[in-house]
Design a protein around this motif. Structure first.
Motif, short mmCIF file in Angstrom:
data_model
loop_
_atom_site.label_atom_id
_atom_site.label_comp_id
_atom_site.label_asym_id
_atom_site.label_seq_id
_atom_site.Cartn_x
_atom_site.Cartn_y
_atom_site.Cartn_z
N GLU A 141 47.18 31.10 45.56
CA GLU A 141 48.63 30.95 45.44
C GLU A 141 49.18 32.03 44.50
OE1 GLU A 141 51.70 29.08 47.10
OE2 GLU A 141 49.60 28.51 47.43
N GLU A 142 48.48 32.16 43.36
CA GLU A 142 48.92 33.15 42.37
C GLU A 142 48.88 34.55 42.94
OE1 GLU A 142 46.57 32.79 38.81
OE2 GLU A 142 47.50 30.86 38.35
N ARG A 143 47.78 34.82 43.67
CA ARG A 143 47.63 36.14 44.24
C ARG A 143 48.75 36.41 45.25
NH1 ARG A 143 41.60 37.74 45.76
NH2 ARG A 143 41.20 36.67 43.80
N LYS A 144 49.05 35.36 46.01
CA LYS A 144 50.09 35.49 47.02
C LYS A 144 51.44 35.79 46.35
CE LYS A 144 51.63 32.68 50.77
NZ LYS A 144 51.45 31.36 51.38
N LEU A 145 51.68 35.05 45.24
CA LEU A 145 52.93 35.28 44.51
C LEU A 145 52.99 36.70 43.96
CD1 LEU A 145 53.57 31.98 42.52
CD2 LEU A 145 55.03 33.04 44.25
N ALA A 146 51.85 37.12 43.40
CA ALA A 146 51.80 38.48 42.84
C ALA A 146 52.05 39.51 43.93
CB ALA A 146 50.45 38.72 42.18
N GLU A 147 51.46 39.25 45.08
CA GLU A 147 51.62 40.16 46.23
C GLU A 147 53.09 40.22 46.66
OE1 GLU A 147 50.36 42.80 49.13
OE2 GLU A 147 49.27 42.00 47.42
N GLN A 148 53.69 39.00 46.70
CA GLN A 148 55.11 38.94 47.09
C GLN A 148 55.97 39.71 46.09
OE1 GLN A 148 55.87 34.76 47.35
NE2 GLN A 148 55.31 34.65 49.52
N GLU A 149 55.62 39.52 44.82
CA GLU A 149 56.39 40.19 43.78
C GLU A 149 56.26 41.71 43.91
OE1 GLU A 149 56.74 39.72 38.97
OE2 GLU A 149 56.00 38.11 40.24
N ARG A 150 55.02 42.13 44.18
CA ARG A 150 54.76 43.55 44.35
C ARG A 150 55.57 44.10 45.52
NH1 ARG A 150 50.82 47.50 46.05
NH2 ARG A 150 50.68 46.34 47.97
#
Lengths: 409, 151
Positions: A141-150
């Motif tokens: 989930e965190e990675r996905k959020l980070a990816e989205q943010e990126r």
């Protein structure tokens, strides 16, 4: 499980409860006991219970029916069913309701202890498993959020970039417009003055007036014209370069395999005059092919060659060597000169927009290398320099050999 | 019928630029009548014979020098409307622009402009372009625009 596990014994046989309790306590578990189903629920309420030993015949209810309620309170609860009236049906029923084991009375204490340990171990593993899964999920989930943010940052960045290019484009266009007037009317004035000169040269002008006007007409006015015109053409070339730079960002790249030997010989021959003027020898070695936009890469190597020709050392005979090698999916070209070189502190700065290290010594707007870097950025390539002041510079350009570009267009 | 009859229409919002264009056309030996419009709207009103200002004369020959960037209606829009009209589409249009943006050039050519010149700050080049334009005007046969437009 670092804490002691807690076990609930539900049995109406008081003797069994006590003896079981003792044995279990010896194994250093915590023990709760209950005589009836009702009591069991009361004891289990709000407490940590890891395992329940449930007799199937309870005074107030069937032990089987106790299991779901207990499980509701403690979803992780392990249940072992004990019974004096063993039958396949009751066993299956108990297992269906969520019991993990089934033991017949009279109880074999070793068997019981083994089953208890087994059930607790299984429970512990399940809990651990669940915890790991949750952790994994959270990480994902965190990675996905980070990816989205990126992604959103990248989008914002590219929007800002576009905006900036737009601003450059509009301002340089709008600045050019008044410049057309400044230079145009300066020339008009110049034309008008030519007529004034004609009148001035005629004999009708008294010599006293002629004497007074001479320094103005011969020196002051031409001097002013010279500066106005030189400055406005300077400004014009700056604005043109800015416009070129801003257009680079939106030109659509036509990426294909390029014969670099052909491209480089075109570049070099377009500098024939300057090369002869400067008395520089240019040696081009066999170059590996690459993928890129022909026009833009021509620009890259033209700008680099132009620089090498501009900054040669007048005290030695100039030499420029262009070479290239391919390795691991990329090609690196090198333009090496024995010119004046670049000081350490300037090595990054030279790629900045409008950077000119020595404005007095050379012509140009300070955009050549900025354009080179921009083109390579769009190609997913790189440009860098190695240099030793006084000895020369080596400019490296690396490009991908395959058709990959980080450009979104 | 001499080609001198062609009236030059100059749509240019910058008075300075317009004045420079006219001065240099004159200097290049072009003595045709010239009409100046300060934006695209005025140009359209004249060509399409609408509104209060002057209107084009039926049967006259015109050539339009059209600046791209103008307030209200820009040059590209003027060009588009001209080329969509069954009568006016025969009017030769020369785009004048401050920048030689390749996309803009391509756009105007695809819309059907006759020629495209950049306003150079370099005065000599500018004069050359205007002279070429003068030559163009002397050589090219400018079609006569017929009577009133169908409405």
């Amino acid at each position: 499980m670092s804490e002691k596990a807690s076990i609930l014994i539900v049995d109406d046989d008081e003797g069994l409860r006590k003896s079981l309790g003792l044995i279990i306590k010896e194994k250093s578990y915590r023990v709760e006991t209950a005589r009836t189903g009702q009591e069991a629920l009361e004891k289990a309420w709000g407490k940590e219970i890891n395992l329940a030993l449930v007799d199937l015949k309870l005074p107030d209810m069937e032990g089987v029916n106790l299991i779901p309620t207990l499980k509701e309170m403690h979803p992780e609860l392990a249940v072992i069913v004990t019974t004096g009236f063993a039958s396949i049906e009751t066993a299956i029923q108990a297992l269906n309701k969520g019991a993990s084991a089934y033991i017949t009375k009279p109880l074999n204490m070793d068997e019981l202890c083994a089953k208890v340990e087994e059930a607790l171990e299984k429970q512990r593993l399940l809990a651990e498993n669940k915890r790991l899964l949750l952790e994994l999920q959270r990480e994902l989930e965190e990675r996905k959020l980070a990816e989205q943010e990126r992604e959103s940052l990248l989008t914002k960045l590219s929007e800002k970039n576009k905006e900036l290019e737009q601003i450059i484009h509009i301002t340089s266009h709008d600045l050019r417009s008044p410049l057309v007037n400044i230079q145009g009317f300066t020339r008009e004035l110049d034309e008008s003055f030519k007529q004034v000169y004609q009148i001035f040269d005629s004999k009708a002008v008294p010599s006293a007036v002629r004497k007074k006007l001479a320094p103005i007409l011969d020196e002051d006015i031409p001097h002013a014209f010279q500066y106005i015109l030189a400055s406005s053409s300077k400004m014009d070339s700056l604005l043109s370069s800015l416009l070129r730079l801003s257009r680079l960002g939106r030109d659509i790249l036509n990426i294909r395999r390029l014969d670099m030997n052909k491209l480089m010989s075109q570049v070099v021959s377009s500098f024939k005059f300057q090369i002869r003027e400067a008395g520089v020898t240019v040696k081009v070695e066999e170059l590996p092919p690459c993928h890129g936009d022909e026009t833009q890469l021509n620009q890259v190597f033209s700008n680099l060659l132009d620089n090498a020709l501009k900054f040669f050392d007048p005290d030695k005979s100039g030499r420029i060597r262009i070479s290239g090698k391919a390795e691991k999916g990329q090609v690196t070209y090198c333009i090496e000169d024995n010119g004046i070189g670049i000081a350490d502190k300037d090595r990054e700065r030279i790629f900045e927009i409008f950077c000119r290290l020595n404005p007095a010594a050379s012509a140009g707007e300070g955009l050549g290398l900025a354009i080179v870097r921009k083109i390579l950025d769009r190609h997913g390539g790189k440009v860098w320099v190695e240099s030793e002041p006084g000895k020369g510079s080596r400019f490296f350009v690396s490009l991908l050999t395959k058709e990959v570009t980080n450009d979104k267009k | 019928m001499t080609k001198n009859e062609v009236v030059l229409l100059i749509a240019e919002d910058d008075e300075g630029h317009a004045s420079l264009i006219m001065k240099n056309l004159r200097r290049a030996g072009i003595s045709n009548n010239m009409l100046l419009f300060k934006d695209g709207q005025e140009t359209l009103s004249f060509l399409f014979q609408k509104g209060k200002g002057p209107h084009r004369m039926p049967g006259a020959r015109y050539l339009l020098l059209l600046d791209i960037r103008m307030p209200r209606v820009d040059g590209v829009e003027v060009l588009r409307q001209i080329k969509q009209d069954s009568q006016l589409c025969r009017l030769p249009v020369i785009m004048i622009t401050t920048t030689d943006d390749p996309r803009e050039v391509e756009n105007c050519h695809s819309l059907g402009c006759s020629n495209y010149i950049t306003k150079p700050v370099d005065y000599d080049k500018f004069t050359r372009v205007i002279r070429q334009l003068g030559l163009f005007l002397l050589v090219v046969e400018v079609p006569r625009l017929d009577g009133n437009l169908e409405t």
